[in-house]
Design a protein around this motif. Structure first.
Motif: not given
Length: 75
Positions: A5-6, A9-10, A44-45
């Protein structure tokens, strides 16, 4: 899978995971290690692109083109 997830997101375009030991979800007869290759998708995933067991060869094209055999990663 907090890292995933991090990283997504980056905006990190690729996420790889290697299973060196027996794991839940391992397929019958699947040799270790197993590589799981994911690419950042439009939502975005991460989306899975390859699942490669030891002894199998797969051409991976991102982040650059190369042939992957997880067995070659171990001594």
């Amino acid at each position: 899978m907090v890292k995933q997830v991090f990283y997504a997101e980056a905006g990190i375009p690729n996420y790889w995971r290697f299973e060196l030991n027996a794991f839940k979800g391992q397929l019958p007869g699947e040799s270790l290690p197993v590589a799981f290759v994911h690419s950042l998708g439009g939502d975005g995933g991460y989306e899975p692109t390859h699942r490669v067991a030891a002894g199998e060869k797969m051409t991976v094209r991102t982040p650059f083109e190369f042939i992957l055999d997880p067995a070659a990663l171990l001594p």
